[in-house]
Design an enzyme around this catalytic site. Structure first.
Site, mmCIF file in Angstrom:
data_model
loop_
_atom_site.group_PDB
_atom_site.id
_atom_site.type_symbol
_atom_site.label_atom_id
_atom_site.label_comp_id
_atom_site.label_asym_id
_atom_site.label_seq_id
_atom_site.Cartn_x
_atom_site.Cartn_y
_atom_site.Cartn_z
ATOM 1 N N GLY A 10 0.829 -1.210 0.000
ATOM 2 C CA GLY A 10 0.000 0.000 0.000
ATOM 3 C C GLY A 10 0.860 1.256 0.000
ATOM 4 O O GLY A 10 2.096 1.181 -0.077
ATOM 5 N N TYR A 143 -14.677 1.016 9.762
ATOM 6 C CA TYR A 143 -13.260 1.383 9.874
ATOM 7 C C TYR A 143 -12.939 1.835 11.298
ATOM 8 O O TYR A 143 -12.046 1.293 11.944
ATOM 9 C CB TYR A 143 -12.968 2.495 8.870
ATOM 10 C CG TYR A 143 -11.520 2.921 8.807
ATOM 11 C CD1 TYR A 143 -10.562 2.101 8.203
ATOM 12 C CD2 TYR A 143 -11.104 4.143 9.324
ATOM 13 C CE1 TYR A 143 -9.227 2.498 8.126
ATOM 14 C CE2 TYR A 143 -9.779 4.547 9.252
ATOM 15 C CZ TYR A 143 -8.845 3.725 8.644
ATOM 16 O OH TYR A 143 -7.517 4.121 8.563
ATOM 17 N N LYS A 147 -10.816 -0.385 13.956
ATOM 18 C CA LYS A 147 -9.517 0.074 14.455
ATOM 19 C C LYS A 147 -9.540 0.207 15.978
ATOM 20 O O LYS A 147 -8.529 -0.026 16.641
ATOM 21 C CB LYS A 147 -9.155 1.424 13.820
ATOM 22 C CG LYS A 147 -8.806 1.336 12.339
ATOM 23 C CD LYS A 147 -7.420 0.745 12.141
ATOM 24 C CE LYS A 147 -6.983 0.818 10.679
ATOM 25 N NZ LYS A 147 -5.632 0.293 10.467
HETATM 26 P P1 NAD Z 1 -3.528 1.700 1.520
HETATM 27 O O1 NAD Z 1 -4.930 1.376 1.191
HETATM 28 O O2 NAD Z 1 -2.692 2.327 0.461
HETATM 29 O O3 NAD Z 1 -2.757 0.404 2.014
HETATM 30 C C1 NAD Z 1 -3.367 -0.643 2.697
HETATM 31 C C2 NAD Z 1 -2.765 -1.946 2.186
HETATM 32 O O4 NAD Z 1 -3.361 -3.039 2.877
HETATM 33 C C3 NAD Z 1 -3.016 -2.177 0.700
HETATM 34 O O5 NAD Z 1 -1.836 -2.586 0.077
HETATM 35 C C4 NAD Z 1 -4.076 -3.276 0.676
HETATM 36 O O6 NAD Z 1 -4.051 -4.054 -0.495
HETATM 37 C C5 NAD Z 1 -3.701 -4.045 1.924
HETATM 38 N N1 NAD Z 1 -4.811 -4.828 2.461
HETATM 39 C C6 NAD Z 1 -6.095 -4.425 2.666
HETATM 40 N N2 NAD Z 1 -6.823 -5.431 3.175
HETATM 41 C C7 NAD Z 1 -5.975 -6.495 3.304
HETATM 42 C C8 NAD Z 1 -6.130 -7.814 3.756
HETATM 43 N N3 NAD Z 1 -7.320 -8.276 4.179
HETATM 44 N N4 NAD Z 1 -5.053 -8.638 3.743
HETATM 45 C C9 NAD Z 1 -3.841 -8.206 3.304
HETATM 46 N N5 NAD Z 1 -3.634 -6.950 2.840
HETATM 47 C C10 NAD Z 1 -4.694 -6.102 2.848
HETATM 48 O O7 NAD Z 1 -3.555 2.612 2.813
HETATM 49 P P2 NAD Z 1 -2.377 3.353 3.595
HETATM 50 O O8 NAD Z 1 -2.655 4.797 3.551
HETATM 51 O O9 NAD Z 1 -1.060 2.857 3.159
HETATM 52 O O10 NAD Z 1 -2.668 2.867 5.078
HETATM 53 C C11 NAD Z 1 -1.891 1.875 5.717
HETATM 54 C C12 NAD Z 1 -2.389 1.687 7.137
HETATM 55 O O11 NAD Z 1 -2.300 2.916 7.860
HETATM 56 C C13 NAD Z 1 -3.856 1.247 7.212
HETATM 57 O O12 NAD Z 1 -4.001 0.310 8.255
HETATM 58 C C14 NAD Z 1 -4.589 2.522 7.558
HETATM 59 O O13 NAD Z 1 -5.764 2.271 8.279
HETATM 60 C C15 NAD Z 1 -3.553 3.253 8.404
HETATM 61 N N6 NAD Z 1 -3.782 4.721 8.366
HETATM 62 C C16 NAD Z 1 -3.438 5.441 7.258
HETATM 63 C C17 NAD Z 1 -3.687 6.811 7.233
HETATM 64 C C18 NAD Z 1 -3.312 7.674 6.068
HETATM 65 O O14 NAD Z 1 -3.633 8.863 6.079
HETATM 66 N N7 NAD Z 1 -2.637 7.184 5.051
HETATM 67 C C19 NAD Z 1 -4.299 7.422 8.332
HETATM 68 C C20 NAD Z 1 -4.655 6.641 9.424
HETATM 69 C C21 NAD Z 1 -4.374 5.289 9.439
#
Ligand code: NAD
Ligand code: UDP
Length: 311
Positions: A10, A143, A147
């Site tokens: 991701g 979500y 979390k």
């Molecule tokens: P993203 O959607 O780009 O990445 C998430 C990754 O998880 C993706 O590669 C997706 O394919 C993978 N994924 C989803 N469901 C899955 C499953 N069941 N099994 C295996 N892989 C799975 O999002 P991101 O921005 O990179 O976020 C990464 C983490 O950080 C997440 O947990 C998100 O909740 C948390 N987060 C991100 C932000 C932000 O602003 N980017 C803010 C708060 C929390």
């Protein structure tokens, strides 16, 4: 160390993978490619210390590792609402699977939690001690509550089984490797501006968010993971707070776009304001963000520009 990153393909996972490989670690990237893209990890595939594992975090797994970063979960409202039941399963069962593995291996495990645990906050800025104001039955609940439950599981495995945990509460983060069709505000606005399409501001655009550049965030992750003073939850984000309208205007100005701003309905339960109190991270990690919104938008715009040119 050998380190497992769930959700490693991701947006944040790709930056974390790169950072850990550069530090000389071995990285196992686990992803089911729901929102992750091969493109983000393409430069890493030739690295002999990088291993890609197509696997769903909700299914049990066994790997021998020293640390686990649990990032698997769609983060954009559009993506996490697409299959709400799968989203909450990913958070809850993913946490259980990571914690079970960490327990067996005596490995340290990190949870990517979120500012969404604060919901639509009645305290501003939000310190870690604030319990939040979350609708348990709304469209964002899959979500937010997923979390929150994951945080509960992390704390209970820690108290009950002595699992070595770290929890980061991440505030809105942006940068290269975001999906252009991700639906989040920064990617939407930049792509719309570059394509000369109207910028879609939801509601009046007076709601606020605090935007952290990915490099700053990853630095915070690694510091939190590799110190022994605190387990968290710890806020990691940039306290600079902007209205969504201000963000739209900044993107238009920085891209030199002719796009106009249009208003669309505000989705339900959209938090009105959000700003991290990062006193704890400053004190414990000696960490604070260094990249201003303008400085971070520049490489992000360049990244989307390249991506759109490639077609
Ligand atoms: P993203 O959607 O780009 O990445 C998430 C990754 O998880 C993706 O590669 C997706 O394919 C993978 N994924 C989803 N469901 C899955 C499953 N069941 N099994 C295996 N892989 C799975 O999002 P991101 O921005 O990179 O976020 C990464 C983490 O950080 C997440 O947990 C998100 O909740 C948390 N987060 C991100 C932000 C932000 O602003 N980017 C803010 C708060 C929390
Ligand atoms: N938003 C917007 N236009 C868009 C996408 C999002 O006005 O095209 C708003 C959204 O309503 C929210 C804020 O921008 O108030 C941040 O949305 P995002 O989906 O990036 O993340 P959130 O912090 O809400 O999870």
């Amino acid at each position: 160390m050998r380190i497992l990153i769930t959700g490693g393909a991701g947006f944040l996972g790709s930056h974390l993978s790169t950072r850990l490989l550069n530090e000389g670690h071995e990285v196992i990237c686990m992803d089911n490619f729901f929102t992750g893209r091969k493109r983000t990890i393409l430069p890493l595939l030739d690295n002999p210390h990088f291993e890609l594992m197509r696997h769903d975090v909700t299914d049990p797994f066994k790997v021998e590792v020293d640390q686990i970063y649990n990032l698997a979960c769609p983060a954009s409202p559009v993506h996490y609402q697409f299959n709400a039941i799968k989203t909450i399963k990913t958070s809850v069962m993913g946490a259980i699977n990571c914690l079970g593995l960490a327990k067996r291996l005596k490995a340290r495990v990190f949870q990517a939690s979120t500012s969404e645990v604060y919901g639509d906050p009645s305290i501003h800025p939000q310190p870690e001690s604030y319990w939040g104001h979350v609708n348990p039955i709304g469209i964002r609940s899959c979500y937010d509550e997923g979390k929150r439950c994951a945080e509960t599981l992390f704390m209970d495995y820690h108290r009950q089984n002595g699992v070595d945990i770290r929890i980061a509460r991440i505030f809105n983060t942006y940068g290269p490797n975001m999906c252009p069709d991700d639906g989040r505000v920064v990617s939407n606005f930049i792509v719309q501006a570059l394509q000369g399409k109207p910028i879609t501001v939801y509601g009046e655009g007076q709601q606020t968010r605090s935007f952290c550049y990915c490099d700053d965030l990853i630095e915070g992750f690694v510091r939190l993971m590799n110190q022994d003073t605190a387990i968290g939850p710890m806020n990691i984000g940039n306290p600079g707070e902007f209205t969504i309208l201000e963000l739209a205007e900044k993107v238009i100005q920085m891209t030199g776009s002719q796009s106009t701003i249009i208003h669309e309905p505000l989705p339900s339960d959209d938090p009105r304001q959000r700003q991290p109190d990062i006193t704890e991270a400053r004190k414990v990690l000696g960490w604070e963000p260094k990249v201003s919104l303008e400085a971070g938008l520049k490489p992000t715009i360049e990244y989307f520009d390249r991506l759109l040119a490639e077609g």
